[in-house]
Scaffold this motif. Structure first.
Motif, PDB file in Angstrom:
ATOM      1  N   LEU A  52       0.842  -1.193   0.000  1.00  0.00           N
ATOM      2  CA  LEU A  52       0.000   0.000   0.000  1.00  0.00           C
ATOM      3  C   LEU A  52       0.877   1.242   0.000  1.00  0.00           C
ATOM      4  O   LEU A  52       1.975   1.243   0.545  1.00  0.00           O
ATOM      5  CB  LEU A  52      -0.921  -0.022   1.218  1.00  0.00           C
ATOM      6  N   ALA A  53       0.360   2.297  -0.623  1.00  0.00           N
ATOM      7  CA  ALA A  53       1.120   3.539  -0.763  1.00  0.00           C
ATOM      8  C   ALA A  53       0.322   4.706  -0.196  1.00  0.00           C
ATOM      9  O   ALA A  53      -0.912   4.657  -0.094  1.00  0.00           O
ATOM     10  CB  ALA A  53       1.441   3.793  -2.237  1.00  0.00           C
ATOM     11  N   GLU A  54       1.037   5.755   0.167  1.00  0.00           N
ATOM     12  CA  GLU A  54       0.430   6.980   0.679  1.00  0.00           C
ATOM     13  C   GLU A  54      -0.709   7.423  -0.236  1.00  0.00           C
ATOM     14  O   GLU A  54      -0.558   7.497  -1.455  1.00  0.00           O
ATOM     15  CB  GLU A  54       1.493   8.080   0.760  1.00  0.00           C
ATOM     16  N   GLY A  55      -1.872   7.678   0.377  1.00  0.00           N
ATOM     17  CA  GLY A  55      -3.005   8.201  -0.372  1.00  0.00           C
ATOM     18  C   GLY A  55      -3.876   7.159  -1.045  1.00  0.00           C
ATOM     19  O   GLY A  55      -4.860   7.515  -1.689  1.00  0.00           O
ATOM     20  N   ASP A  56      -3.540   5.867  -0.906  1.00  0.00           N
ATOM     21  CA  ASP A  56      -4.386   4.836  -1.511  1.00  0.00           C
ATOM     22  C   ASP A  56      -5.805   4.953  -0.975  1.00  0.00           C
ATOM     23  O   ASP A  56      -6.026   5.242   0.205  1.00  0.00           O
ATOM     24  CB  ASP A  56      -3.857   3.428  -1.204  1.00  0.00           C
ATOM     25  N   GLN A  57      -6.758   4.723  -1.877  1.00  0.00           N
ATOM     26  CA  GLN A  57      -8.176   4.738  -1.529  1.00  0.00           C
ATOM     27  C   GLN A  57      -8.650   3.294  -1.483  1.00  0.00           C
ATOM     28  O   GLN A  57      -8.596   2.584  -2.489  1.00  0.00           O
ATOM     29  CB  GLN A  57      -8.981   5.490  -2.595  1.00  0.00           C
ATOM     30  N   LEU A  58      -9.100   2.836  -0.313  1.00  0.00           N
ATOM     31  CA  LEU A  58      -9.531   1.457  -0.133  1.00  0.00           C
ATOM     32  C   LEU A  58     -10.998   1.403   0.239  1.00  0.00           C
ATOM     33  O   LEU A  58     -11.482   2.224   1.028  1.00  0.00           O
ATOM     34  CB  LEU A  58      -8.717   0.783   0.963  1.00  0.00           C
ATOM     35  N   GLU A  59     -11.671   0.435  -0.340  1.00  0.00           N
ATOM     36  CA  GLU A  59     -13.041   0.112   0.064  1.00  0.00           C
ATOM     37  C   GLU A  59     -12.991  -1.324   0.551  1.00  0.00           C
ATOM     38  O   GLU A  59     -12.505  -2.210  -0.158  1.00  0.00           O
ATOM     39  CB  GLU A  59     -14.030   0.248  -1.105  1.00  0.00           C
ATOM     40  N   ILE A  60     -13.446  -1.560   1.777  1.00  0.00           N
ATOM     41  CA  ILE A  60     -13.404  -2.883   2.367  1.00  0.00           C
ATOM     42  C   ILE A  60     -14.830  -3.289   2.723  1.00  0.00           C
ATOM     43  O   ILE A  60     -15.540  -2.571   3.420  1.00  0.00           O
ATOM     44  CB  ILE A  60     -12.522  -2.907   3.629  1.00  0.00           C
ATOM     45  N   VAL A  61     -15.219  -4.464   2.209  1.00  0.00           N
ATOM     46  CA  VAL A  61     -16.547  -4.992   2.483  1.00  0.00           C
ATOM     47  C   VAL A  61     -16.375  -6.351   3.153  1.00  0.00           C
ATOM     48  O   VAL A  61     -15.631  -7.194   2.677  1.00  0.00           O
ATOM     49  CB  VAL A  61     -17.361  -5.152   1.179  1.00  0.00           C
ATOM     50  N   VAL A  62     -17.057  -6.531   4.289  1.00  0.00           N
ATOM     51  CA  VAL A  62     -17.018  -7.796   5.013  1.00  0.00           C
ATOM     52  C   VAL A  62     -18.335  -8.509   4.763  1.00  0.00           C
ATOM     53  O   VAL A  62     -19.415  -7.951   4.999  1.00  0.00           O
ATOM     54  CB  VAL A  62     -16.811  -7.560   6.530  1.00  0.00           C
ATOM     55  N   ALA A  63     -18.247  -9.754   4.258  1.00  0.00           N
ATOM     56  CA  ALA A  63     -19.454 -10.552   3.992  1.00  0.00           C
ATOM     57  C   ALA A  63     -20.068 -10.991   5.313  1.00  0.00           C
ATOM     58  O   ALA A  63     -19.362 -11.446   6.208  1.00  0.00           O
ATOM     59  CB  ALA A  63     -19.106 -11.760   3.141  1.00  0.00           C
ATOM     60  N   VAL A  64     -21.388 -10.841   5.405  1.00  0.00           N
ATOM     61  CA  VAL A  64     -22.109 -11.228   6.603  1.00  0.00           C
ATOM     62  C   VAL A  64     -23.138 -12.281   6.211  1.00  0.00           C
ATOM     63  O   VAL A  64     -23.920 -12.079   5.289  1.00  0.00           O
ATOM     64  CB  VAL A  64     -22.824 -10.009   7.239  1.00  0.00           C
ATOM     65  N   GLY A  65     -23.096 -13.401   6.915  1.00  0.00           N
ATOM     66  CA  GLY A  65     -24.071 -14.467   6.638  1.00  0.00           C
ATOM     67  C   GLY A  65     -25.275 -14.335   7.545  1.00  0.00           C
ATOM     68  O   GLY A  65     -25.250 -13.635   8.546  1.00  0.00           O
ATOM     69  N   GLY A  66     -26.312 -15.002   7.182  1.00  0.00           N
ATOM     70  CA  GLY A  66     -27.516 -14.970   8.016  1.00  0.00           C
ATOM     71  C   GLY A  66     -28.691 -15.487   7.231  1.00  0.00           C
ATOM     72  O   GLY A  66     -28.602 -15.755   6.039  1.00  0.00           O
ATOM     73  N   GLY A  67     -29.786 -15.559   7.892  1.00  0.00           N
ATOM     74  CA  GLY A  67     -30.929 -16.091   7.167  1.00  0.00           C
ATOM     75  C   GLY A  67     -32.218 -15.768   7.811  1.00  0.00           C
ATOM     76  O   GLY A  67     -32.484 -15.056   8.651  1.00  0.00           O
TER      77      GLY A  67
END
Length: 67
Positions: A52-67
């Motif tokens: 990773l470098a200075e200024g990187d733009q990250l989007e992080i999505v965590v999968a959630v299970g359920g029903g």
């Protein structure tokens, strides 16, 4: 220090940092996550090799299970 934008919020980390390091620091190990860096999906198989470098733009999505 390394400033990254994570889901629109600036966060600082000690450099050097890989995507794998970031996942560990954010306590996401073992969870199903999808990470986009500067508009490109980062394949899980490349987390350890993606620096990773200075200024990187990250989007992080965590999968959630359920029903």
């Amino acid at each position: 220090m390394l400033t990254l934008s994570i889901n629109g919020q600036p966060r600082q980390f000690v450099a050097p940092l890989t995507v794998a390091d970031l996942v560990q620091q954010l306590d996401l190990l073992g969870k199903r996550v999808a990470i986009e860096r500067n508009g490109d999906i980062v394949p899980r198989s490349t987390f350890a090799a993606t620096a990773l470098a200075e200024g990187d733009q990250l989007e992080i999505v965590v999968a959630v299970g359920g029903g």
